[in-house]
Design a protein around this motif. Structure first.
Motif, PDB file in Angstrom:
ATOM      1  N   ILE A 139       0.779  -1.017   0.032  1.00 27.83           N
ATOM      2  CA  ILE A 139      -0.050   0.152  -0.128  1.00 27.83           C
ATOM      3  C   ILE A 139       0.735   1.231  -0.120  1.00 27.83           C
ATOM      4  CG2 ILE A 139      -1.563   1.209   1.469  1.00 27.83           C
ATOM      5  CD1 ILE A 139      -2.809  -0.738  -0.235  1.00 27.83           C
ATOM      6  N   LEU A 140       1.997   1.142   0.481  1.00 33.76           N
ATOM      7  CA  LEU A 140       3.027   2.209   0.573  1.00 33.76           C
ATOM      8  C   LEU A 140       3.118   3.219  -0.618  1.00 33.76           C
ATOM      9  CD1 LEU A 140       4.881   3.833   2.176  1.00 33.76           C
ATOM     10  CD2 LEU A 140       6.819   2.458   1.268  1.00 33.76           C
ATOM     11  N   SER A 141       2.982   2.824  -1.786  1.00 31.19           N
ATOM     12  CA  SER A 141       3.148   3.683  -2.984  1.00 31.19           C
ATOM     13  C   SER A 141       1.805   4.511  -3.267  1.00 31.19           C
ATOM     14  CB  SER A 141       3.427   3.018  -4.312  1.00 31.19           C
ATOM     15  OG  SER A 141       2.643   2.025  -4.370  1.00 31.19           O
ATOM     16  N   SER A 142       0.736   3.961  -2.957  1.00 33.01           N
ATOM     17  CA  SER A 142      -0.507   4.630  -3.133  1.00 33.01           C
ATOM     18  C   SER A 142      -0.727   5.599  -1.782  1.00 33.01           C
ATOM     19  CB  SER A 142      -1.854   3.682  -3.182  1.00 33.01           C
ATOM     20  OG  SER A 142      -1.935   2.819  -2.106  1.00 33.01           O
ATOM     21  N   ALA A 143      -0.187   5.101  -0.789  1.00 40.92           N
ATOM     22  CA  ALA A 143      -0.234   5.981   0.189  1.00 40.92           C
ATOM     23  C   ALA A 143       0.709   7.351   0.330  1.00 40.92           C
ATOM     24  CB  ALA A 143       0.208   5.319   1.700  1.00 40.92           C
ATOM     25  N   LEU A 144       1.450   7.421  -0.325  1.00 35.20           N
ATOM     26  CA  LEU A 144       2.368   8.402  -0.660  1.00 35.20           C
ATOM     27  C   LEU A 144       1.881   9.310  -1.811  1.00 35.20           C
ATOM     28  CD1 LEU A 144       5.906   6.877  -0.615  1.00 35.20           C
ATOM     29  CD2 LEU A 144       4.965   8.227   1.130  1.00 35.20           C
ATOM     30  N   ALA A 145       1.148   8.672  -2.793  1.00 39.97           N
ATOM     31  CA  ALA A 145       0.407   9.288  -3.904  1.00 39.97           C
ATOM     32  C   ALA A 145      -0.829  10.151  -3.628  1.00 39.97           C
ATOM     33  CB  ALA A 145       0.115   8.223  -5.106  1.00 39.97           C
ATOM     34  N   ALA A 172       4.560   8.324 -10.802  1.00 38.24           N
ATOM     35  CA  ALA A 172       5.127   9.353 -10.550  1.00 38.24           C
ATOM     36  C   ALA A 172       5.968   9.348  -9.451  1.00 38.24           C
ATOM     37  CB  ALA A 172       4.296  10.592 -10.535  1.00 38.24           C
ATOM     38  N   ARG A 173       5.398   8.894  -8.373  1.00 38.39           N
ATOM     39  CA  ARG A 173       6.118   8.717  -7.038  1.00 38.39           C
ATOM     40  C   ARG A 173       7.228   7.882  -6.979  1.00 38.39           C
ATOM     41  NH1 ARG A 173       3.225  12.066  -6.920  1.00 38.39           N
ATOM     42  NH2 ARG A 173       4.964  13.132  -7.500  1.00 38.39           N
ATOM     43  N   VAL A 174       6.893   6.727  -7.617  1.00 38.77           N
ATOM     44  CA  VAL A 174       8.042   5.692  -7.835  1.00 38.77           C
ATOM     45  C   VAL A 174       9.182   6.436  -8.870  1.00 38.77           C
ATOM     46  CG1 VAL A 174       8.722   3.634  -9.125  1.00 38.77           C
ATOM     47  CG2 VAL A 174       6.588   3.869  -7.580  1.00 38.77           C
ATOM     48  N   ALA A 175       8.723   7.200  -9.856  1.00 43.05           N
ATOM     49  CA  ALA A 175      10.045   7.574 -10.816  1.00 43.05           C
ATOM     50  C   ALA A 175      10.712   8.772 -10.198  1.00 43.05           C
ATOM     51  CB  ALA A 175       9.014   8.028 -12.148  1.00 43.05           C
ATOM     52  N   ASP A 176      10.097   9.558  -9.406  1.00 42.27           N
ATOM     53  CA  ASP A 176      10.966  10.553  -8.604  1.00 42.27           C
ATOM     54  C   ASP A 176      11.650  10.046  -7.247  1.00 42.27           C
ATOM     55  OD1 ASP A 176       9.080  10.621  -6.531  1.00 42.27           O
ATOM     56  OD2 ASP A 176       8.297  12.571  -7.119  1.00 42.27           O
ATOM     57  N   GLY A 177      11.656   8.879  -6.940  1.00 44.12           N
ATOM     58  CA  GLY A 177      12.551   8.382  -6.189  1.00 44.12           C
ATOM     59  C   GLY A 177      11.560   8.731  -4.516  1.00 44.12           C
ATOM     60  N   SER A 178      10.468   8.907  -4.570  1.00 44.94           N
ATOM     61  CA  SER A 178       9.753   9.356  -3.438  1.00 44.94           C
ATOM     62  C   SER A 178       9.676   7.869  -2.565  1.00 44.94           C
ATOM     63  CB  SER A 178       8.338   9.774  -3.679  1.00 44.94           C
ATOM     64  OG  SER A 178       8.478  11.281  -4.095  1.00 44.94           O
ATOM     65  N   GLU A 180      11.399   5.194  -2.539  1.00 45.04           N
ATOM     66  CA  GLU A 180      12.639   4.825  -1.973  1.00 45.04           C
ATOM     67  C   GLU A 180      12.943   5.479  -0.845  1.00 45.04           C
ATOM     68  OE1 GLU A 180      15.392   1.713  -1.397  1.00 45.04           O
ATOM     69  OE2 GLU A 180      13.872   1.671  -3.073  1.00 45.04           O
ATOM     70  N   ARG A 181      12.749   6.812  -0.950  1.00 51.56           N
ATOM     71  CA  ARG A 181      13.220   7.675   0.167  1.00 51.56           C
ATOM     72  C   ARG A 181      12.461   7.260   1.193  1.00 51.56           C
ATOM     73  NH1 ARG A 181      13.625  11.235  -4.131  1.00 51.56           N
ATOM     74  NH2 ARG A 181      11.594  12.165  -3.616  1.00 51.56           N
ATOM     75  N   ALA A 182      10.831   7.089   1.133  1.00 51.46           N
ATOM     76  CA  ALA A 182      10.367   6.636   2.128  1.00 51.46           C
ATOM     77  C   ALA A 182      10.423   5.629   3.078  1.00 51.46           C
ATOM     78  CB  ALA A 182       8.576   6.674   1.779  1.00 51.46           C
ATOM     79  N   ILE A 183      10.846   4.494   1.977  1.00 50.72           N
ATOM     80  CA  ILE A 183      11.286   3.174   2.739  1.00 50.72           C
ATOM     81  C   ILE A 183      12.564   3.271   3.483  1.00 50.72           C
ATOM     82  CG2 ILE A 183      12.444   1.064   2.010  1.00 50.72           C
ATOM     83  CD1 ILE A 183      10.570   0.778  -0.222  1.00 50.72           C
ATOM     84  N   VAL A 184      13.527   4.038   2.931  1.00 50.51           N
ATOM     85  CA  VAL A 184      14.735   4.382   3.825  1.00 50.51           C
ATOM     86  C   VAL A 184      14.316   5.183   5.068  1.00 50.51           C
ATOM     87  CG1 VAL A 184      16.789   5.670   3.842  1.00 50.51           C
ATOM     88  CG2 VAL A 184      16.185   4.390   1.964  1.00 50.51           C
ATOM     89  N   CYS A 185      13.438   6.139   5.164  1.00 49.78           N
ATOM     90  CA  CYS A 185      13.113   6.834   6.309  1.00 49.78           C
ATOM     91  C   CYS A 185      12.340   5.875   7.261  1.00 49.78           C
ATOM     92  CB  CYS A 185      12.216   8.154   6.017  1.00 49.78           C
ATOM     93  SG  CYS A 185      13.312   9.227   5.290  1.00 49.78           S
ATOM     94  N   ILE A 186      11.321   5.322   6.706  1.00 56.89           N
ATOM     95  CA  ILE A 186      10.510   4.395   7.655  1.00 56.89           C
ATOM     96  C   ILE A 186      11.319   3.588   8.323  1.00 56.89           C
ATOM     97  CG2 ILE A 186       8.908   2.495   7.727  1.00 56.89           C
ATOM     98  CD1 ILE A 186       7.342   3.941   5.255  1.00 56.89           C
ATOM     99  N   ARG A 187      12.379   2.823   7.808  1.00 62.14           N
ATOM    100  CA  ARG A 187      13.353   1.792   8.223  1.00 62.14           C
ATOM    101  C   ARG A 187      14.164   2.356   9.241  1.00 62.14           C
ATOM    102  NH1 ARG A 187      14.505  -1.836   3.058  1.00 62.14           N
ATOM    103  NH2 ARG A 187      12.617  -3.130   3.132  1.00 62.14           N
ATOM    104  N   ALA A 188      14.626   3.896   8.989  1.00 60.75           N
ATOM    105  CA  ALA A 188      15.337   4.462  10.171  1.00 60.75           C
ATOM    106  C   ALA A 188      14.510   5.017  11.272  1.00 60.75           C
ATOM    107  CB  ALA A 188      16.075   5.491   9.297  1.00 60.75           C
TER     108      ALA A 188
END
Length: 282
Positions: A139-145, A172-178, A180-188
């Motif tokens: 769900i993460l990608s749609s939650a960011l979109a 668009a969120r996948v293409a601009d790296g949003s 992937e950045r969210a995954i990093v921040c969530i894990r951190a």
């Protein structure tokens, strides 16, 4: 409000704590440039650009020339000429910003006191459920979109943008790296995401950003076609609960306007000040 008035402000200790938070959070992903009374945060790598704000601890005067120096640097870097601050904490900045030619927007700054009990929520409609979205959740990608789609039709009215537009926004969120950045921040542990989900897609979503016992709820948005169903309130309640589970003593947010502030008040948020955002006129 003068600096002397701020010394007597009943919420001074809390506002001071929020100032520390505002200064600390961008430092995880930004380069810092100091301009005397102002600090410019410059995003390192891709992502939503940062802004300038008052230097931590600054209590002296601010002039339009101070603002112009930072604006010139923002233009040089090709980033938005944007400033964010709290009216009650830095009262002299507004006049300087407006004299420089920027337009100031006001947003109610609201806090949930530590002892405020969890508000009872009405049952959600249909098959909608609300959950915290982890880094591996599909769900993460749609939650960011969804919050990006929400701002295409501002306000609280029911709009036209709905689930048919989500797929393109996800791409668009996948293409601009949003994503992937969210995954990093969530894990951190720097970001937590909550979403109201129906049939495998987010209808409403938002985030909170915990740091040193404080967390700000940001980016709560609902698909315009799914508004007026209590989804944003349910998402916010989930974010509050998660923030408290991470030992956040202070949970706060900036409401879009007074109408939105009244919705957050149902969860126990109360206004303590005014968050200001300055940008060029459209």
């Amino acid at each position: 409000m003068t600096s002397a008035d701020f010394d007597d402000h009943p919420e001074r200790a809390l506002l001071d704590r929020l100032e520390e938070y505002y200064d600390a959070v961008p430092r995880h992903g930004a380069r810092i440039e100091d301009y005397g009374p102002l600090t410019l945060f410059v995003r390192e790598g891709q992502g939503w650009p940062f802004y300038a704000r008052p230097a931590r601890g600054w209590s002296g005067p601010l002039e339009a020339t101070d603002v112009q120096k930072v604006r010139a640097r923002q233009r040089e870097l090709g980033i938005p000429e944007s400033f964010e601050w709290v009216a009650e904490t830095t009262p002299t900045l507004r006049a300087a910003v407006e004299e420089s030619g920027l337009v100031v927007h006001e947003h109610p700054l609201m806090v949930l006191d530590p002892g405020t009990p969890a508000a009872p929520l009405a049952a959600l409609p249909g098959n909608v459920s609300v959950r915290i979205v982890d880094a591996d959740d599909p769900i993460l990608s749609s939650a960011l979109a969804v919050p990006h789609l929400a701002i295409t039709e501002p306000g609280t009215h029911v709009g036209l943008t709905g689930t048919p537009q989500v797929a393109e926004a996800v791409d668009a969120r996948v293409a601009d790296g949003s994503v992937e950045r969210a995954i990093v921040c969530i894990r951190a542990g720097l970001t937590a995401v909550a979403a109201a989900v129906e049939r495998g897609s987010a209808l409403s979503a938002g985030q909170h950003q915990p740091l040193a016992g404080v967390s700000e709820i940001v980016g709560v948005g609902t698909l315009p076609a799914a508004r007026r169903r209590g989804l944003a309130l349910a998402v916010t309640a989930a974010l509050v609960a998660d923030a408290r589970s991470r030992c956040a003593e202070t949970v706060f947010l900036s409401a879009g306007d007074d109408d939105v502030a009244r919705i957050y008040a149902r969860l126990g948020f109360r206004k303590i000040g005014t968050a200001l955002i300055a940008e060029p006129a459209e």
